[in-house]
Write a protein that holds these residues in place. Structure first.
Motif, PDB file in Angstrom:
ATOM      1  N   ASN A   1       0.036  -8.414   6.206  1.00 33.30           N
ATOM      2  CA  ASN A   1      -1.077  -8.521   4.077  1.00 33.30           C
ATOM      3  C   ASN A   1      -2.694  -9.724   3.834  1.00 33.30           C
ATOM      4  OD1 ASN A   1       0.935  -7.334   3.990  1.00 33.30           O
ATOM      5  ND2 ASN A   1       2.093  -8.802   2.493  1.00 33.30           N
TER       6      ASN A   1
ATOM      7  N   SER B   1       0.765  -1.264   0.351  1.00 33.65           N
ATOM      8  CA  SER B   1       0.032   0.154   0.146  1.00 33.65           C
ATOM      9  C   SER B   1       0.687   1.215   0.188  1.00 33.65           C
ATOM     10  CB  SER B   1      -1.004  -0.264   0.945  1.00 33.65           C
ATOM     11  OG  SER B   1      -0.138  -0.470   2.685  1.00 33.65           O
ATOM     12  N   SER B   2       2.468   1.008   0.320  1.00 38.81           N
ATOM     13  CA  SER B   2       2.933   2.467   0.575  1.00 38.81           C
ATOM     14  C   SER B   2       3.201   2.804  -0.943  1.00 38.81           C
ATOM     15  CB  SER B   2       3.927   2.260   0.587  1.00 38.81           C
ATOM     16  OG  SER B   2       4.302   1.700   2.635  1.00 38.81           O
TER      17      SER B   2
ATOM     18  N   LYS C   1       3.481   1.828  11.518  1.00 39.30           N
ATOM     19  CA  LYS C   1       5.604   1.640  11.142  1.00 39.30           C
ATOM     20  C   LYS C   1       6.169   2.128  11.788  1.00 39.30           C
ATOM     21  CE  LYS C   1       4.040  -0.949   6.990  1.00 39.30           C
ATOM     22  NZ  LYS C   1       3.908  -0.214   5.747  1.00 39.30           N
TER      23      LYS C   1
ATOM     24  N   HIS D   1      10.593  -5.389   7.694  1.00 41.51           N
ATOM     25  CA  HIS D   1      11.295  -6.075   6.060  1.00 41.51           C
ATOM     26  C   HIS D   1      11.432  -5.037   5.737  1.00 41.51           C
ATOM     27  CE1 HIS D   1       6.959  -7.364   5.149  1.00 41.51           C
ATOM     28  NE2 HIS D   1       7.374  -6.391   4.184  1.00 41.51           N
TER      29      HIS D   1
HETATM   30  C1  GLP Z   1       5.030  -5.778   2.134  1.00 45.80           C
HETATM   31  C2  GLP Z   1       5.862  -6.569   0.442  1.00 45.80           C
HETATM   32  C3  GLP Z   1       6.832  -5.201   0.859  1.00 45.80           C
HETATM   33  C4  GLP Z   1       6.710  -4.248   1.307  1.00 45.80           C
HETATM   34  C5  GLP Z   1       6.288  -4.255   2.477  1.00 45.80           C
HETATM   35  C6  GLP Z   1       5.153  -3.468   3.117  1.00 45.80           C
HETATM   36  O1  GLP Z   1       4.443  -7.327   2.412  1.00 45.80           O
HETATM   37  N1  GLP Z   1       6.545  -7.492   0.620  1.00 45.80           N
HETATM   38  O2  GLP Z   1       7.946  -5.030   0.034  1.00 45.80           O
HETATM   39  O3  GLP Z   1       7.510  -3.055   1.698  1.00 45.80           O
HETATM   40  O4  GLP Z   1       5.131  -5.912   3.236  1.00 45.80           O
HETATM   41  O5  GLP Z   1       3.462  -2.857   2.808  1.00 45.80           O
HETATM   42  P1  GLP Z   1       2.454  -2.200   2.858  1.00 45.80           P
HETATM   43  O6  GLP Z   1       3.247  -0.630   1.641  1.00 45.80           O
HETATM   44  O7  GLP Z   1       1.601  -2.667   2.316  1.00 45.80           O
HETATM   45  O8  GLP Z   1       2.622  -1.472   4.249  1.00 45.80           O
END
Ligand code: GLP
Length: 249
Positions: free
Chosen positions: A165, A38-39, A202, A138
């Motif tokens: 996720n 989503s970022s 975050k 991560h």
């Molecule tokens: C996901 C992806 C990453 C991403 C992170 C944050 O699982 N594999 O590449 O940067 O987790 O996700 P989000 O931006 O939805 O918080």
């Protein structure tokens, strides 16, 4: 490390999109490393708008993506292949033959990891790698662990990542348990890293990445060892980072 504090997600997206668009304007044949989640969605929306206005040309750009779920076909809406087409590739004039992601449907983990690592290397050096940050710190799908994985590899996702996720899937059972991800070494070979981070969920991971010990338990902490990192994060994400870090160069 440069840190740009923005008031919210929209401003974060515009600032990061500006940096990417400058990269493309200055070097039309740029190789971009791209991210999903989503970022970066707002970043892609902004880039698409500028393309539609005639301000950006992707025709000579090459892209490599960080990661892909193992076992999801391209037509699955949650595959990162689908995501990239939906949010960027199908909306701009990029030559899709110059866009690369790991092949989630190659179930031979070792073969796919080796193939993708060699492919990325063969394309040259990534000029600008866009990154998000997971709630557990991560980057790509490099999960917290005992070592920094160097090259592209198959990852068994942590419960915390599956949980984070699951919002994209009908049920938690539909979230793939494994993924292919560029390694930390693959990511660090990029000339520039651009990290977008938004939201208070975050904040701890961002604080640990910027101010904490460099440890594979917080994969994002390795960013401290790269010499060209720009973090664009909103106030909520930066809420735990002391002021003195915001002005460091
Ligand atoms: C996901 C992806 C990453 C991403 C992170 C944050 O699982 N594999 O590449 O940067 O987790 O996700 P989000 O931006 O939805 O918080």
């Amino acid at each position: 490390m440069r840190i740009y504090k923005t008031k919210d997600y929209d401003e974060m997206s515009r600032v990061a999109a500006n940096i990417i668009s400058a990269q493309i304007i200055l070097k039309p044949e740029s190789m971009l490393g791209l991210a999903t989640g989503s970022s970066p969605i707002g970043v892609y929306e902004q880039l698409v708008k500028w393309y539609e206005k005639g301000d950006l040309d992707f025709s000579n750009v090459t892209t490599v993506n960080l990661d892909e779920y193992k076992g999801l076909p391209k037509e699955n809406e949650q595959s990162y292949y689908y995501f990239m087409h939906e949010h960027l590739f199908d909306k701009v004039n990029i030559n899709v033959e110059n866009t690369y992601l790991p092949d989630g449907m190659n179930l031979d983990s070792e073969a796919e990891a080796t193939r993708y690592e060699a492919l990325v290397k063969s394309l040259g050096i990534v000029d600008l790698q866009l990154l998000g940050l997971g709630r557990n710190g991560h980057i790509g799908f490099n999960e917290p662990g005992d070592i920094f994985e160097k090259a592209t590899h198959c990852v068994t996702l942590k419960e915390s990542t599956i949980d984070a996720n699951k919002r994209f899937f009908d049920s938690i059972d539909d979230v793939p348990k494994q993924a292919y991800s560029m390694g930390i070494g693959t990511i660090l070979r990029s000339k520039k890293l651009l990290v977008v981070v938004s939201g208070e969920e975050k904040a701890q991971a961002l604080k640990d990445s910027i101010c904490g010990e460099v440890t594979p338990q917080v994969p994002g902490s390795i960013l401290q060892f790269h010499n060209d990192v720009t973090i664009v994060a909103d106030e909520a994400a930066l809420s735990l980072v002391p002021e003195e870090y915001l002005s460091q160069k």
